[in-house]
Design an enzyme around this catalytic site. Structure first.
Site, PDB file in Angstrom:
ATOM      1  N   TYR A  54      75.709  46.668   8.406  1.00 11.53           N
ATOM      2  CA  TYR A  54      75.452  48.033   8.869  1.00 11.53           C
ATOM      3  C   TYR A  54      75.314  48.968   7.658  1.00 11.53           C
ATOM      4  CZ  TYR A  54      76.679  46.431  13.595  1.00 11.53           C
ATOM      5  OH  TYR A  54      76.734  45.767  14.799  1.00 11.53           O
ATOM      6  N   PRO A 212      75.590  49.239  25.519  1.00 10.86           N
ATOM      7  CA  PRO A 212      75.710  49.476  26.965  1.00 10.86           C
ATOM      8  C   PRO A 212      74.656  50.451  27.482  1.00 10.86           C
ATOM      9  CG  PRO A 212      77.432  50.643  25.754  1.00 10.86           C
ATOM     10  CD  PRO A 212      76.768  49.713  24.777  1.00 10.86           C
ATOM     11  N   LEU A 213      74.123  51.297  26.574  1.00  8.99           N
ATOM     12  CA  LEU A 213      73.075  52.246  26.979  1.00  8.99           C
ATOM     13  C   LEU A 213      71.704  51.812  26.480  1.00  8.99           C
ATOM     14  CD1 LEU A 213      74.933  55.649  26.298  1.00  8.99           C
ATOM     15  CD2 LEU A 213      74.701  54.384  28.460  1.00  8.99           C
ATOM     16  N   LYS A 221      67.815  59.928  27.820  1.00 13.51           N
ATOM     17  CA  LYS A 221      67.314  60.816  26.764  1.00 13.51           C
ATOM     18  C   LYS A 221      65.859  60.564  26.394  1.00 13.51           C
ATOM     19  CE  LYS A 221      69.016  60.577  22.742  1.00 13.51           C
ATOM     20  NZ  LYS A 221      70.248  60.674  21.943  1.00 13.51           N
ATOM     21  N   ARG A 231      67.923  57.900  17.757  1.00 14.52           N
ATOM     22  CA  ARG A 231      67.904  56.597  17.083  1.00 14.52           C
ATOM     23  C   ARG A 231      66.478  56.068  16.892  1.00 14.52           C
ATOM     24  NH1 ARG A 231      71.790  51.787  18.997  1.00 14.52           N
ATOM     25  NH2 ARG A 231      73.277  53.286  18.152  1.00 14.52           N
ATOM     26  N   ASN A 299      80.886  59.849  27.147  1.00 17.58           N
ATOM     27  CA  ASN A 299      80.871  58.425  27.473  1.00 17.58           C
ATOM     28  C   ASN A 299      82.266  57.898  27.797  1.00 17.58           C
ATOM     29  OD1 ASN A 299      78.218  58.782  26.877  1.00 17.58           O
ATOM     30  ND2 ASN A 299      78.200  57.518  25.036  1.00 17.58           N
TER      31      ASN A 299
HETATM   32  P1  NDP Z   1      74.471  52.326  22.928  1.00 14.65           P
HETATM   33  O1  NDP Z   1      73.502  51.496  23.656  1.00 14.65           O
HETATM   34  O2  NDP Z   1      75.480  53.064  23.754  1.00 14.65           O
HETATM   35  O3  NDP Z   1      73.640  53.363  22.028  1.00 14.65           O
HETATM   36  C1  NDP Z   1      74.322  54.351  21.307  1.00 14.65           C
HETATM   37  C2  NDP Z   1      73.350  55.468  20.926  1.00 14.65           C
HETATM   38  O4  NDP Z   1      72.817  56.077  22.101  1.00 14.65           O
HETATM   39  C3  NDP Z   1      74.064  56.571  20.181  1.00 14.65           C
HETATM   40  O5  NDP Z   1      74.187  56.306  18.808  1.00 14.65           O
HETATM   41  C4  NDP Z   1      73.173  57.761  20.496  1.00 14.65           C
HETATM   42  O6  NDP Z   1      72.028  57.668  19.685  1.00 14.65           O
HETATM   43  C5  NDP Z   1      72.786  57.498  21.946  1.00 14.65           C
HETATM   44  N1  NDP Z   1      73.755  58.051  22.909  1.00 14.65           N
HETATM   45  C6  NDP Z   1      74.999  57.584  23.177  1.00 14.65           C
HETATM   46  N2  NDP Z   1      75.594  58.312  24.148  1.00 14.65           N
HETATM   47  C7  NDP Z   1      74.702  59.245  24.513  1.00 14.65           C
HETATM   48  C8  NDP Z   1      74.739  60.289  25.468  1.00 14.65           C
HETATM   49  N3  NDP Z   1      75.820  60.479  26.241  1.00 14.65           N
HETATM   50  N4  NDP Z   1      73.649  61.066  25.601  1.00 14.65           N
HETATM   51  C9  NDP Z   1      72.553  60.874  24.825  1.00 14.65           C
HETATM   52  N5  NDP Z   1      72.457  59.909  23.881  1.00 14.65           N
HETATM   53  C10 NDP Z   1      73.536  59.091  23.728  1.00 14.65           C
HETATM   54  O7  NDP Z   1      75.325  51.482  21.897  1.00 14.65           O
HETATM   55  P2  NDP Z   1      74.914  50.810  20.482  1.00 14.65           P
HETATM   56  O8  NDP Z   1      73.555  50.253  20.535  1.00 14.65           O
HETATM   57  O9  NDP Z   1      75.242  51.786  19.405  1.00 14.65           O
HETATM   58  O10 NDP Z   1      75.947  49.612  20.448  1.00 14.65           O
HETATM   59  C11 NDP Z   1      77.363  49.901  20.391  1.00 14.65           C
HETATM   60  C12 NDP Z   1      78.000  49.129  19.251  1.00 14.65           C
HETATM   61  O11 NDP Z   1      77.795  47.745  19.455  1.00 14.65           O
HETATM   62  C13 NDP Z   1      77.363  49.376  17.872  1.00 14.65           C
HETATM   63  O12 NDP Z   1      77.820  50.546  17.271  1.00 14.65           O
HETATM   64  C14 NDP Z   1      77.793  48.132  17.137  1.00 14.65           C
HETATM   65  O13 NDP Z   1      79.137  48.264  16.703  1.00 14.65           O
HETATM   66  C15 NDP Z   1      77.688  47.072  18.213  1.00 14.65           C
HETATM   67  N6  NDP Z   1      76.417  46.324  18.148  1.00 14.65           N
HETATM   68  C16 NDP Z   1      76.460  44.978  17.901  1.00 14.65           C
HETATM   69  C17 NDP Z   1      75.316  44.231  17.805  1.00 14.65           C
HETATM   70  C18 NDP Z   1      75.392  42.774  17.526  1.00 14.65           C
HETATM   71  O14 NDP Z   1      74.362  42.142  17.255  1.00 14.65           O
HETATM   72  N7  NDP Z   1      76.549  42.165  17.574  1.00 14.65           N
HETATM   73  C19 NDP Z   1      73.988  44.848  17.928  1.00 14.65           C
HETATM   74  C20 NDP Z   1      74.035  46.262  18.230  1.00 14.65           C
HETATM   75  C21 NDP Z   1      75.211  46.950  18.343  1.00 14.65           C
HETATM   76  P3  NDP Z   1      71.191  58.931  19.108  1.00 14.65           P
HETATM   77  O15 NDP Z   1      72.052  60.137  19.202  1.00 14.65           O
HETATM   78  O16 NDP Z   1      70.831  58.526  17.744  1.00 14.65           O
HETATM   79  O17 NDP Z   1      69.981  59.009  19.963  1.00 14.65           O
END
Ligand code: NDP
Length: 324
Positions: A54, A212-213, A221, A231, A299
């Site tokens: 990361y 999860p999103l 969004k 993102r 969230n």
């Molecule tokens: P999500 O699918 O929840 O996406 C998170 C992103 O969505 C945020 O950074 C933000 O992005 C946007 N977001 C979140 N909440 C809201 C809201 N309420 N309203 C509007 N936009 C929102 O989770 P991640 O993809 O980040 O995955 C979670 C964790 O899982 C990661 O941080 C990591 O630790 C892990 N992971 C592991 C992987 C693996 O291969 N093992 C791969 C991917 C993730 P923004 O504001 O930039 O638009």
């Protein structure tokens, strides 16, 4: 907060946890990281997810700085790292993968960056076709016996490879993986619900699920275009755009179909989508991502939606995204 056992282990993780992918060291600097981690810990989150790759180690360094600064008792939270992709651009063959050498060295580097003397969870971030599974299982066993890792697991390994890791561990009396870290959300269900089904019963494995999103898509969004600063506008993440939005943005329409269900419950789409993940009893923790404290606060309130999300509503949600 609700706490769930990580599979059949005695470790209890908060049902909602918090990860650093994309955000830490890119969208989120030190002050915001401090605010996010303080908010999460204050609300009962006890698991923070990270990985060597990361932002090439910067995400771990930032998390380590802030955790040290916040002075949370070390026994009040769990922290993870993941090994495979390396922590530099264009890694050399010894700087990536799941060889004994890289698994051990990457662990040491993560401990230094995160400023802890053990990782609570350590994941093999992907399978490595160039390393025998027995070598990786052996390296993890060494780290557990050295006290540097408490629990180890895999991330996005085919079920077949996980069976093989357990077979090797049993045969050589090595510590076996106890957790898998897969993607799981309303638009991505197959692996967790079907492919991994035998793993939960046979080995008692837990899951720490990611996106999860679907990278924010399920918050709605992206329903009216791609907002600046989100993102999908981050330089270097162009590859993510099509997989998240779908060819011709067809996944956006599937998400729009959920809006009436969220409206009827009086909750946000993000809360609805996160609560849906929590309904699955094989999900030990839903790892949240957030670039802003308001997102994280919203969230975390998904926990309050969970008791209201009965089987009939979950069924309607699945039908809506399948038809949308
Ligand atoms: P999500 O699918 O929840 O996406 C998170 C992103 O969505 C945020 O950074 C933000 O992005 C946007 N977001 C979140 N909440 C809201 C809201 N309420 N309203 C509007 N936009 C929102 O989770 P991640 O993809 O980040 O995955 C979670 C964790 O899982 C990661 O941080 C990591 O630790 C892990 N992971 C592991 C992987 C693996 O291969 N093992 C791969 C991917 C993730 P923004 O504001 O930039 O638009």
């Amino acid at each position: 907060m609700l706490y769930r056992r990580l599979g059949r282990t005695g470790l209890q993780l908060s049902a909602l946890s918090f990860g650093a992918w994309v955000t830490f060291g890119r969208q989120v600097g030190r002050a915001q990281a401090r605010e996010l981690l303080a908010l999460a810990h204050d609300r009962g989150v006890n698991f923070f997810d990270n990985a060597e790759t990361y932002n090439n180690g910067v995400a771990e360094q930032l998390m380590g700085d802030v955790l040290a600064d916040l002075r949370f008792p070390r026994d009040s939270y769990c922290v993870s790292s993941k090994v495979f992709f390396g922590a530099v651009d264009k890694p050399l063959p010894t700087q990536r993968g799941l060889s004994r050498k890289h698994v051990i060295e990457a662990c040491q580097q993560a401990l230094t960056r995160l400023r802890v003397d053990h990782l609570d969870l350590y994941f093999c971030h992907r399978p490595d076709p160039d390393t025998p599974i027995a070598e990786t299982v052996g390296a993890m066993d060494t780290l557990v016996h050295q006290g540097k890792v408490l629990y180890w697991g895999t991330s996005e390994w085919p079920a077949e490879a996980i069976h093989e890791a357990h077979r090797v561990a049993r045969e050589h009396h090595l510590v076996a993986p106890v957790v898998e870290q897969p993607q799981y959300n309303l638009l991505h269900r197959e692996r967790v619900e079907v492919e991994y089904a035998p793993l939960y019963e046979t080995y008692g494995m837990g899951t720490t699920i990611w996106s999860p999103l679907a990278s924010g898509l399920l918050s709605g969004k992206y329903s009216d275009g791609v907002p600046a600063g989100s993102r999908l506008t981050q330089p270097g993440y162009e590859w993510l755009r099509e997989s998240v939005l779908g060819a011709g943005d067809q996944r956006v329409a599937r998400v729009r179909a959920l809006q009436p269900i969220a409206d009827a419950l009086g909750v946000t789409l993000a809360q609805l989508a996160i609560a849906w993940c929590l309904r699955n009893p094989h999900v030990s923790t839903v790892m949240l991502g957030a670039s802003r404290p308001e997102q994280l606060a919203q969230n975390l309130d998904a926990l309050e939606v969970l008791p209201r999300l009965d089987a009939a509503i979950a069924e309607r949600m699945q039908r809506a995204v399948d038809a949308g």
